[in-house]
Design an enzyme around this catalytic site. Structure first.
Site, PDB file in Angstrom:
ATOM      1  CB  CYS A   1       1.573  10.598   5.089  1.00  0.00           C
ATOM      2  SG  CYS A   1       0.542  11.266   4.200  1.00  0.00           S
TER       3      CYS A   1
ATOM      4  CB  CYS B   1       2.198   6.075   1.905  1.00  0.00           C
ATOM      5  SG  CYS B   1       0.483   5.684   2.125  1.00  0.00           S
TER       6      CYS B   1
ATOM      7  CG  ASP C   1     -10.611  -5.909   7.234  1.00  0.00           C
ATOM      8  OD1 ASP C   1      -9.563  -6.001   6.579  1.00  0.00           O
ATOM      9  OD2 ASP C   1     -11.557  -5.762   6.554  1.00  0.00           O
ATOM     10  CG  ASP C   2      -6.313  -3.931   5.676  1.00  0.00           C
ATOM     11  OD1 ASP C   2      -7.060  -2.984   5.258  1.00  0.00           O
ATOM     12  OD2 ASP C   2      -6.228  -4.955   5.341  1.00  0.00           O
TER      13      ASP C   2
ATOM     14  CB  SER D   1      -2.963  -6.920   4.339  1.00  0.00           C
ATOM     15  OG  SER D   1      -4.412  -6.355   4.094  1.00  0.00           O
TER      16      SER D   1
ATOM     17  CB  CYS E   1       2.724   2.268  -9.585  1.00  0.00           C
ATOM     18  SG  CYS E   1       1.359   3.081 -10.492  1.00  0.00           S
TER      19      CYS E   1
ATOM     20  CB  CYS F   1      -5.146   9.173  -0.678  1.00  0.00           C
ATOM     21  SG  CYS F   1      -3.274   9.162  -1.139  1.00  0.00           S
TER      22      CYS F   1
ATOM     23  N   GLY G   1       0.217  -3.543  -8.392  1.00  0.00           N
ATOM     24  CA  GLY G   1      -0.395  -2.935  -9.540  1.00  0.00           C
ATOM     25  C   GLY G   1      -0.671  -4.185 -10.497  1.00  0.00           C
TER      26      GLY G   1
ATOM     27  CB  CYS H   1      -6.003   8.725   3.980  1.00  0.00           C
ATOM     28  SG  CYS H   1      -5.217   7.389   4.864  1.00  0.00           S
TER      29      CYS H   1
END
Length: 469
Positions: A446, A246, A355-356, A293, A12, A392, A38, A449
């Site tokens: 972090c 993150c 690709d990311d 992205s 968000c 995550c 979001g 994931c």
């Protein structure tokens, strides 16, 4: 990357402003700049020093505020929110900011992140008589604040924050003060800016640029900031830990023109592409990126490898993000609607497709198929981040290992699943080199994931029953 079916969905976005005649209108523009965080709902709560006034709805920012009368959102103070929920709860009651009214004073809450012990805390609060109006974990903090004392103050907010565990950035507004808080590990992004004499707070610095504000500083991990007509003050509700921003903010979530923890997102993505080219070169004719992205990383890969960068995939700007479609069938159709290969560029060529990330593999498979159908001779997939193998728990919609292709297949198996000629990922060391500028306490990312190394842990963390944000 085009977010995949049940793939990486945004967190968000929060925005707040104190001390401007057009607070609500500026909040609208700030939220619009963070629409990518979001698309489910948006809201604004303003204050004229006496009363908190809300306006919110389901859908995109433009749609929600299309018929809004901003004269009714009067006052020099406002907070806003754009929402994506990670677990159900797609109802108007969960759209933020949440507003709570009481005889001792009202309170509005805007939240980005996830409270891992929300289920436990909610059960304890209900046993003590609390009645909840939403399924959002954000509401838990409001009850904790009121349980800490009748007054909404630094002390009661700090007491409440020390009971929650997770990743969070909070804006808390009462009639005459705004409070800003960031989790002790600093997993979520949050910055402070200035617009003349007004203070501005936002999840991403692109919101400052949108309204003409200037960046002042990052909100520090474990910091509680109070903004009022007296100015701005800071205290700590928890000891600051090594920052663990993150990594997906840099890889995918944030806008490329934002600076996250003093690191430009576009520049970090370009460095990811450079490191990826060093680690996983390919004998090919050109480099292309999956909009949007992945473009920065593709430019970096092409620059480092000496291959030409080409626009091999075109994005239809008038199609919404695939993950917000109402059914899986429509999401899959959305991939074809949104991305189109440029046959005149890719036909007969050996292509490196940047690709990311790959989450489930569904979108990657369809893009590879489209490129080969358009005549691409070879498609070598290069991913500008380490493989996502773990859930995550901090506010991104990747909740189970069974959904993640890298948790269930080897690299060779992934290559076969998506139909590529080869697949390679950026290493963890390469990712850190691209993002982390130094080894100070304020730096660090972090990568839970990707590595399974969770900076914040909580017993029963897999039992997350409430809607994030």
């Amino acid at each position: 990357m085009l977010a995949e079916i049940k793939g990486i969905n945004e967190e968000c976005g929060v925005f707040g402003i104190w001390g401007h005649e057009k607070a609500a209108e500026l909040t609208y523009y700030g939220l619009h700049s963070m629409q990518h965080r979001g698309q489910e709902g948006a809201g604004i709560v303003s204050s004229d020093g006496v009363e908190l006034k809300p306006y919110k709805g389901m859908g995109l920012v433009n749609d929600v505020f299309k018929h809004a009368d901003f004269s009714e959102l009067s006052g020099k103070v406002a907070v806003g929110h754009v929402r994506y929920s990670t677990q159900g709860g797609k109802v108007i009651e969960n759209v933020q900011p949440l507003l709570f009214r009481a005889q001792a004073g009202s309170m509005a809450l805007a939240h980005n992140g996830n409270i891992m012990n929300a289920h436990k805390l909610r059960g304890e609060l209900e046993e003590q008589g609390s009645i909840f109006q939403t399924s959002s974990d954000t509401e838990v903090l409001a009850h904790l604040i009121k349980r800490s004392g009748n007054e909404i103050s630094e002390e009661t907010i700090a007491n409440a924050l020390n009971k929650v565990v997770g990743a969070y950035a909070y804006l808390i507004l009462k009639e005459d003060k705004m409070f800003v808080a960031l989790d002790p590990s600093g997993i979520r992004p949050l910055s402070i800016g200035r617009l003349g004499e007004a203070y501005v707070v936002a999840s991403e610095t692109c919101a400052f640029d949108q309204i003409g504000a200037t960046f002042e500083r990052e909100v520090l991990p474990g910091e509680l900031i109070t903004i009022s007509d007296k100015g701005i003050s800071s205290t700590r509700f928890a000891m600051r830990e090594q920052r663990k921003m993150c990594a997906m903010e840099y890889v995918y979530l944030s806008r490329p023109d934002s600076d996250v923890n003093l690191v430009n997102v576009h520049a970090s993505r370009k460095r990811m592409g450079i490191e990826l080219a060093k680690e996983a070169p390919s004998d090919a004719d050109m480099v292309i990126g999956v909009p949007d992205s992945s473009i920065s990383a593709a430019i970096g890969y092409a620059e480092q490898s000496g291959l030409p960068y080409e626009m091999g995939i075109i994005k239809n700007r008038y199609v919404g993000r695939t993950f917000i479609q109402p059914s899986q069938e429509l999401r899959e159709l959305g991939v074809k609607m949104k991305l189109s290969p440029v046959r005149g560029i890719v036909e007969g060529k050996r292509i490196v497709m940047i690709d990311d990330s790959i989450v489930r593999g569904t979108t990657s498979r369809r893009i590879v198929q489209m490129l080969k159908k358009a005549g691409a001779k070879e498609v070598h997939v290069r991913i500008a981040s380490p493989a996502i193998q773990h859930p995550c728990y901090y506010g991104i919609d990747m909740s189970t290992r069974k959904e993640l292709i890298a948790a269930n297949y080897t690299v060779e198996g992934i290559c076969e699943q998506i139909g590529a000629d080869s697949v390679a990922y950026l290493s963890e060391a390469g990712l850190e080199k691209a993002i982390v500028k130094d080894k100070t306490l304020n730096q660090g990312i972090c990568t839970a994931c990707m590595t399974g190394k969770y900076p914040v842990k909580e017993d029963g963390q897999k039992e997350i029953a409430f809607t994030s944000c």
